[in-house]
Design a protein around this motif. Structure first.
Motif, PDB file in Angstrom:
ATOM      1  N   GLY A  25      37.284  48.874  36.908  1.00  0.00           N
ATOM      2  CA  GLY A  25      38.717  48.708  36.665  1.00  0.00           C
ATOM      3  C   GLY A  25      39.618  49.370  37.680  1.00  0.00           C
ATOM      4  N   GLU A  26      39.083  49.760  38.834  1.00  0.00           N
ATOM      5  CA  GLU A  26      39.868  50.479  39.842  1.00  0.00           C
ATOM      6  C   GLU A  26      39.828  49.729  41.160  1.00  0.00           C
ATOM      7  OE1 GLU A  26      41.422  53.605  39.993  1.00  0.00           O
ATOM      8  OE2 GLU A  26      41.375  53.440  37.819  1.00  0.00           O
ATOM      9  N   PRO A  27      40.914  49.813  41.935  1.00  0.00           N
ATOM     10  CA  PRO A  27      40.828  49.273  43.295  1.00  0.00           C
ATOM     11  C   PRO A  27      39.840  50.120  44.097  1.00  0.00           C
ATOM     12  CG  PRO A  27      42.890  50.476  42.979  1.00  0.00           C
ATOM     13  CD  PRO A  27      42.188  50.453  41.658  1.00  0.00           C
ATOM     14  N   PRO A  28      39.143  49.544  45.088  1.00  0.00           N
ATOM     15  CA  PRO A  28      38.116  50.319  45.777  1.00  0.00           C
ATOM     16  C   PRO A  28      38.679  51.477  46.601  1.00  0.00           C
ATOM     17  CG  PRO A  28      38.360  48.141  46.776  1.00  0.00           C
ATOM     18  CD  PRO A  28      39.224  48.164  45.561  1.00  0.00           C
ATOM     19  N   ARG A  29      37.886  52.516  46.674  1.00  0.00           N
ATOM     20  CA  ARG A  29      38.092  53.598  47.635  1.00  0.00           C
ATOM     21  C   ARG A  29      37.026  53.380  48.693  1.00  0.00           C
ATOM     22  NH1 ARG A  29      40.346  54.184  42.500  1.00  0.00           N
ATOM     23  NH2 ARG A  29      41.653  56.028  42.384  1.00  0.00           N
ATOM     24  N   TYR A  30      37.121  54.116  49.801  1.00  0.00           N
ATOM     25  CA  TYR A  30      36.173  53.902  50.895  1.00  0.00           C
ATOM     26  C   TYR A  30      35.540  55.210  51.332  1.00  0.00           C
ATOM     27  CZ  TYR A  30      38.154  49.298  50.892  1.00  0.00           C
ATOM     28  OH  TYR A  30      38.544  48.043  50.490  1.00  0.00           O
ATOM     29  N   HIS A  66      27.232  60.736  42.940  1.00  0.00           N
ATOM     30  CA  HIS A  66      28.119  60.162  41.925  1.00  0.00           C
ATOM     31  C   HIS A  66      29.550  60.609  42.176  1.00  0.00           C
ATOM     32  CE1 HIS A  66      24.730  58.480  39.859  1.00  0.00           C
ATOM     33  NE2 HIS A  66      24.107  59.642  39.955  1.00  0.00           N
ATOM     34  N   HIS A  67      30.448  60.037  41.386  1.00  0.00           N
ATOM     35  CA  HIS A  67      31.874  60.306  41.590  1.00  0.00           C
ATOM     36  C   HIS A  67      32.549  60.840  40.336  1.00  0.00           C
ATOM     37  CE1 HIS A  67      31.062  57.336  44.917  1.00  0.00           C
ATOM     38  NE2 HIS A  67      31.583  58.373  45.545  1.00  0.00           N
ATOM     39  N   PHE A  68      33.576  61.622  40.597  1.00  0.00           N
ATOM     40  CA  PHE A  68      34.439  62.152  39.534  1.00  0.00           C
ATOM     41  C   PHE A  68      35.824  61.569  39.775  1.00  0.00           C
ATOM     42  CE2 PHE A  68      37.377  65.001  37.523  1.00  0.00           C
ATOM     43  CZ  PHE A  68      36.702  65.625  36.480  1.00  0.00           C
ATOM     44  N   HIS A  69      36.396  60.937  38.755  1.00  0.00           N
ATOM     45  CA  HIS A  69      37.734  60.360  38.885  1.00  0.00           C
ATOM     46  C   HIS A  69      38.712  61.235  38.116  1.00  0.00           C
ATOM     47  CE1 HIS A  69      40.557  56.689  38.123  1.00  0.00           C
ATOM     48  NE2 HIS A  69      41.022  57.510  39.034  1.00  0.00           N
ATOM     49  N   CYS A  70      39.664  61.841  38.829  1.00  0.00           N
ATOM     50  CA  CYS A  70      40.676  62.661  38.153  1.00  0.00           C
ATOM     51  C   CYS A  70      41.718  61.716  37.568  1.00  0.00           C
ATOM     52  CB  CYS A  70      41.324  63.644  39.124  1.00  0.00           C
ATOM     53  SG  CYS A  70      42.673  64.551  38.347  1.00  0.00           S
ATOM     54  N   GLU A  71      41.902  61.806  36.252  1.00  0.00           N
ATOM     55  CA  GLU A  71      42.838  60.900  35.575  1.00  0.00           C
ATOM     56  C   GLU A  71      44.286  61.355  35.747  1.00  0.00           C
ATOM     57  OE1 GLU A  71      40.170  59.420  31.822  1.00  0.00           O
ATOM     58  OE2 GLU A  71      40.674  61.556  31.947  1.00  0.00           O
ATOM     59  N   THR A  72      44.478  62.546  36.297  1.00  0.00           N
ATOM     60  CA  THR A  72      45.845  63.034  36.496  1.00  0.00           C
ATOM     61  C   THR A  72      46.361  62.605  37.875  1.00  0.00           C
ATOM     62  OG1 THR A  72      45.370  64.880  35.037  1.00  0.00           O
ATOM     63  CG2 THR A  72      47.303  65.106  36.449  1.00  0.00           C
ATOM     64  N   THR A 103      12.082  48.619  32.430  1.00  0.00           N
ATOM     65  CA  THR A 103      11.908  49.427  33.641  1.00  0.00           C
ATOM     66  C   THR A 103      13.273  49.712  34.240  1.00  0.00           C
ATOM     67  OG1 THR A 103       9.843  48.290  34.040  1.00  0.00           O
ATOM     68  CG2 THR A 103      10.753  49.510  35.894  1.00  0.00           C
ATOM     69  N   LEU A 104      13.560  50.985  34.453  1.00  0.00           N
ATOM     70  CA  LEU A 104      14.840  51.370  35.052  1.00  0.00           C
ATOM     71  C   LEU A 104      14.731  51.279  36.567  1.00  0.00           C
ATOM     72  CD1 LEU A 104      17.673  52.619  34.529  1.00  0.00           C
ATOM     73  CD2 LEU A 104      16.596  54.845  34.840  1.00  0.00           C
ATOM     74  N   ARG A 105      15.692  50.620  37.215  1.00  0.00           N
ATOM     75  CA  ARG A 105      15.681  50.501  38.670  1.00  0.00           C
ATOM     76  C   ARG A 105      16.767  51.366  39.309  1.00  0.00           C
ATOM     77  NH1 ARG A 105      18.418  48.237  42.437  1.00  0.00           N
ATOM     78  NH2 ARG A 105      19.797  47.122  41.014  1.00  0.00           N
ATOM     79  N   ALA A 106      17.962  51.392  38.724  1.00  0.00           N
ATOM     80  CA  ALA A 106      19.090  52.092  39.349  1.00  0.00           C
ATOM     81  C   ALA A 106      20.062  52.501  38.262  1.00  0.00           C
ATOM     82  CB  ALA A 106      19.781  51.165  40.343  1.00  0.00           C
ATOM     83  N   HIS A 107      21.020  53.329  38.625  1.00  0.00           N
ATOM     84  CA  HIS A 107      22.075  53.685  37.669  1.00  0.00           C
ATOM     85  C   HIS A 107      23.357  53.990  38.413  1.00  0.00           C
ATOM     86  CE1 HIS A 107      20.390  57.646  38.776  1.00  0.00           C
ATOM     87  NE2 HIS A 107      21.656  58.007  38.757  1.00  0.00           N
ATOM     88  N   GLU A 108      24.451  53.883  37.696  1.00  0.00           N
ATOM     89  CA  GLU A 108      25.767  54.246  38.214  1.00  0.00           C
ATOM     90  C   GLU A 108      26.354  55.204  37.203  1.00  0.00           C
ATOM     91  OE1 GLU A 108      28.245  52.338  40.301  1.00  0.00           O
ATOM     92  OE2 GLU A 108      26.868  50.831  41.104  1.00  0.00           O
ATOM     93  N   LEU A 109      27.059  56.191  37.698  1.00  0.00           N
ATOM     94  CA  LEU A 109      27.615  57.186  36.792  1.00  0.00           C
ATOM     95  C   LEU A 109      28.974  57.610  37.338  1.00  0.00           C
ATOM     96  CD1 LEU A 109      26.840  59.148  34.396  1.00  0.00           C
ATOM     97  CD2 LEU A 109      26.045  60.691  36.175  1.00  0.00           C
ATOM     98  N   VAL A 110      29.981  57.565  36.499  1.00  0.00           N
ATOM     99  CA  VAL A 110      31.308  58.041  36.894  1.00  0.00           C
ATOM    100  C   VAL A 110      31.743  59.059  35.855  1.00  0.00           C
ATOM    101  CG1 VAL A 110      33.685  57.411  37.468  1.00  0.00           C
ATOM    102  CG2 VAL A 110      31.860  55.737  37.777  1.00  0.00           C
TER     103      VAL A 110
END
Ligand SMILES: [Zn+2]
Ligand SMILES: [Zn+2]
Length: 115
Positions: free
Chosen positions: A52-57, A68-74, A97-104
């Protein structure tokens, strides 16, 4: 590239403009978008896609390390975080079988917590 290189965290196009605009006075947001697209196409830069966010680079080197990334909501900044939770395999149903994961992670960064 320099703006991304100096930054310890992924940047949005407007953050790149803010950082690089100090050195290149005539820089416009359209130019930043065009350059980010060209650098993404050559693989020098990777987009960080958060739901739900525009990309960062971030630079290719940063993207190639598992992190992984931390998104500050402030302040809406995205930070890199070290470490990865163990035991994710244990969440997967039997026979899967787990292959990959994403975590924010979401919350408030130290800069915003001080205010
Ligand atoms: Zn913040
Ligand atoms: Zn991980």
């Amino acid at each position: 590239m320099q703006a991304l290189n100096k930054s310890a965290r992924p940047l949005s196009p407007s953050e790149v403009l803010k950082a690089a605009g100090k050195h290149v006075k005539s820089l416009s947001l359209a130019t930043v978008y065009r350059n980010l697209k060209a650098m993404t196409d050559d693989g020098q830069v990777h987009p960080v896609q958060l739901p739900g966010e525009p990309p960062r680079y971030e630079l290719k080197e940063a993207a190639s390390r598992h992190h992984h990334h931390f998104h500050c909501e402030t302040c809406d900044k995205v930070f890199d975080i070290a470490g990865c939770p163990k035991g994710l395999e244990g969440m997967v149903p039997g026979g899967f079988t787990l292959r990959a994961h994403e975590l924010v992670l979401y919350g408030r960064c130290a800069g915003c917590a001080e205010k």
